[in-house]
Design an enzyme around this catalytic site. Structure first.
Site, PDB file in Angstrom:
ATOM      1  CG  ASP A   1      -1.806   1.218   1.122  1.00 50.81           C
ATOM      2  OD1 ASP A   1      -3.144   0.815   1.116  1.00 50.81           O
ATOM      3  OD2 ASP A   1      -1.554   2.220   1.321  1.00 50.81           O
TER       4      ASP A   1
ATOM      5  CD  GLU B   1      -3.733   3.599  -1.331  1.00 50.86           C
ATOM      6  OE1 GLU B   1      -4.751   2.704  -1.148  1.00 50.86           O
ATOM      7  OE2 GLU B   1      -3.144   3.931  -0.255  1.00 50.86           O
TER       8      GLU B   1
HETATM    9  P1  GH3 Z   1      -1.987   5.075   4.341  1.00 51.50           P
HETATM   10  O1  GH3 Z   1      -0.455   5.497   4.439  1.00 51.50           O
HETATM   11  O2  GH3 Z   1      -2.563   5.065   5.680  1.00 51.50           O
HETATM   12  O3  GH3 Z   1      -2.119   4.143   3.524  1.00 51.50           O
HETATM   13  O4  GH3 Z   1      -2.697   6.425   3.936  1.00 51.50           O
HETATM   14  P2  GH3 Z   1      -3.331   6.674   2.508  1.00 51.50           P
HETATM   15  O5  GH3 Z   1      -3.505   8.302   2.247  1.00 51.50           O
HETATM   16  O6  GH3 Z   1      -2.590   6.303   1.445  1.00 51.50           O
HETATM   17  O7  GH3 Z   1      -4.669   5.785   2.561  1.00 51.50           O
HETATM   18  P3  GH3 Z   1      -6.127   6.147   2.251  1.00 51.50           P
HETATM   19  O8  GH3 Z   1      -6.831   4.980   2.247  1.00 51.50           O
HETATM   20  O9  GH3 Z   1      -6.775   7.338   3.413  1.00 51.50           O
HETATM   21  O10 GH3 Z   1      -6.165   7.090   0.803  1.00 51.50           O
HETATM   22  C1  GH3 Z   1      -5.650   6.131  -0.302  1.00 51.50           C
HETATM   23  C2  GH3 Z   1      -5.856   7.314  -1.593  1.00 51.50           C
HETATM   24  O11 GH3 Z   1      -5.398   6.893  -2.825  1.00 51.50           O
HETATM   25  C3  GH3 Z   1      -6.912   7.930  -1.720  1.00 51.50           C
HETATM   26  C4  GH3 Z   1      -7.264   8.223  -3.048  1.00 51.50           C
HETATM   27  O12 GH3 Z   1      -7.329   9.464  -3.594  1.00 51.50           O
HETATM   28  C5  GH3 Z   1      -5.939   7.664  -3.702  1.00 51.50           C
HETATM   29  N1  GH3 Z   1      -6.210   6.756  -5.016  1.00 51.50           N
HETATM   30  C6  GH3 Z   1      -7.010   5.604  -4.998  1.00 51.50           C
HETATM   31  N2  GH3 Z   1      -6.859   5.339  -6.321  1.00 51.50           N
HETATM   32  C7  GH3 Z   1      -6.414   6.094  -7.102  1.00 51.50           C
HETATM   33  C8  GH3 Z   1      -6.054   6.555  -8.489  1.00 51.50           C
HETATM   34  O13 GH3 Z   1      -6.386   5.746  -9.147  1.00 51.50           O
HETATM   35  N3  GH3 Z   1      -5.316   7.415  -8.868  1.00 51.50           N
HETATM   36  C9  GH3 Z   1      -4.901   8.426  -7.775  1.00 51.50           C
HETATM   37  N4  GH3 Z   1      -4.363   9.443  -8.289  1.00 51.50           N
HETATM   38  N5  GH3 Z   1      -5.254   8.459  -6.593  1.00 51.50           N
HETATM   39  C10 GH3 Z   1      -5.834   7.140  -6.044  1.00 51.50           C
HETATM   40 MG    MG Z   2      -2.268   4.228   1.183  1.00 47.35          MG
HETATM   41 MG    MG Z   3      -4.990   1.864   0.987  1.00 45.03          MG
END
Ligand code: GH3
Ligand code: MG
Ligand code: MG
Ligand code: MG
Length: 303
Positions: A176, A220
């Site tokens: 992650d 992510e």
């Molecule tokens: P942690 O270290 O605890 O994992 O914190 P985090 O901020 O990575 O975790 P969180 O689950 O709060 O946020 C995940 C983020 O990943 C939120 C979202 O905007 C981003 N994300 C998910 N899929 C995509 C994508 O396809 N493209 C982009 N640019 N961002 C994405």
């Molecule tokens: Mg994350």
């Molecule tokens: Mg995550």
């Protein structure tokens, strides 16, 4: 034709003269494989790259065309290859039997060469289209890694393989990206997408064996499946992944802190025949390990 590589047609007939007629008809458009015996046809059909179409005689010694068609449709590796019977048996009953066995088409001799060519072309086009759809349905469009559907299929296959090959082990890594929400907030979603592609490439570059499998699990989060890999080996792969992402030195500023982008990895290993209820339990164990990696400060591997 959907791409420049010639599609492959396997012609199966116990009479070389019959093979010759069909090969002459099709060899300018297709790569031709031939077999005068069903056993050889089974080997050629199961080999990569598999034929895109099989033209199949019915009356053959040893194993007839119907039996061969049955065997092809029974095997997951060959069932997607369309089979066209080409035979002098022109009775409806024979034709019906061919279709009931899963044949795509049935051509009675004597045939019209132009119509045979047209039927072959149509079936090959359907087949290539189906292959393309399958590829798309199993691939993540952003990173071009296998997607979650593909991962779930592969995990199920590996899980059932485990029970057949004891003792053996299977490791699963959940990966992650750390604080990625802040990355998007600071650099924009488009820049975030670019980073996900780079991370995907680096993770893929961190696996060594052809049987290792890395996929985008969603958002992510990525996942790696490592067959025949024990906990120590899996931890090593996880450490390589963490180091490789860190070495990208992707600037990541958040909450006023200047840093570089990192990932956290959770590792779980199942060593058969030790009891573990399901593949789902292995996934949960990796997820819990990932949670521990996050709570211990991120940018690390935990089991
Ligand atoms: P942690 O270290 O605890 O994992 O914190 P985090 O901020 O990575 O975790 P969180 O689950 O709060 O946020 C995940 C983020 O990943 C939120 C979202 O905007 C981003 N994300 C998910 N899929 C995509 C994508 O396809 N493209 C982009 N640019 N961002 C994405
Ligand atoms: Mg994350
Ligand atoms: Mg995550
Ligand atoms: Mg024959």
């Amino acid at each position: 034709m959907l791409n420049e590589v010639k599609a492959t047609v396997l012609i199966v007939d116990d009479q070389p003269a019959n093979i010759h007629v069909l090969a002459n008809l099709l060899s300018s458009e297709y790569r031709i494989l031939t077999a005068t015996r069903a056993e050889k046809a089974l080997i050629l059909a199961g080999r990569e790259p598999a034929p895109d179409l099989i033209l199949l005689d019915v009356l053959m010694p040893d194993m007839d065309g119907y039996e061969l068609c049955y065997r092809l449709k029974e095997d997951a590796r060959t069932r997607h290859i369309p089979v066209i019977f080409v035979t002098a048996l022109d009775h409806d009953v024979n034709e019906e039997k061919g279709f009931n066995l899963g044949a795509a088409d049935y051509i009675s001799k004597p045939f019209n060469p132009a119509i045979v060519r047209a039927r072959v072309r149509n079936h090959i086009n359907y087949k290539l289209k189906a292959d393309q759809l399958e590829r798309i349905s199993l691939q993540d469009s952003l990173t071009e890694l296998p997607n979650r559907r593909h991962f779930d299929q592969t995990l199920a296959e590996e899980w059932s393989r485990l029970s057949r090959h004891v003792p053996s082990c299977l490791s699963l890594l959940m990966i992650d990206v750390d604080c990625f929400k802040s990355y998007n907030d600071h650099y924009g979603h488009g820049a975030g997408d670019v980073i996900l592609r780079r991370v995907a490439q680096v993770l893929k570059g961190s696996i060594a064996r052809p049987s290792d499998f890395v996929a985008r699990y969603g958002g992510e989060e990525f996942v790696a499946l490592l067959p025949d890999t024990d906990a120590q080996g899996a931890r090593h792969v996880g450490e390589c992944m963490v180091a490789a992402v860190r070495d990208l030195m992707i600037p990541h500023e958040y909450s006023g802190v200047s840093s570089c982008l990192t990932v956290s990895v959770g590792v779980a290993t199942h060593a058969a025949p030790a009891p573990l209820p399901s593949a789902e339990a292995l996934k949960q164990a990796a997820d819990q390990a990932l949670y521990r990696a996050k709570s211990h400060g991120r940018d690390r591997v935990m089991e």
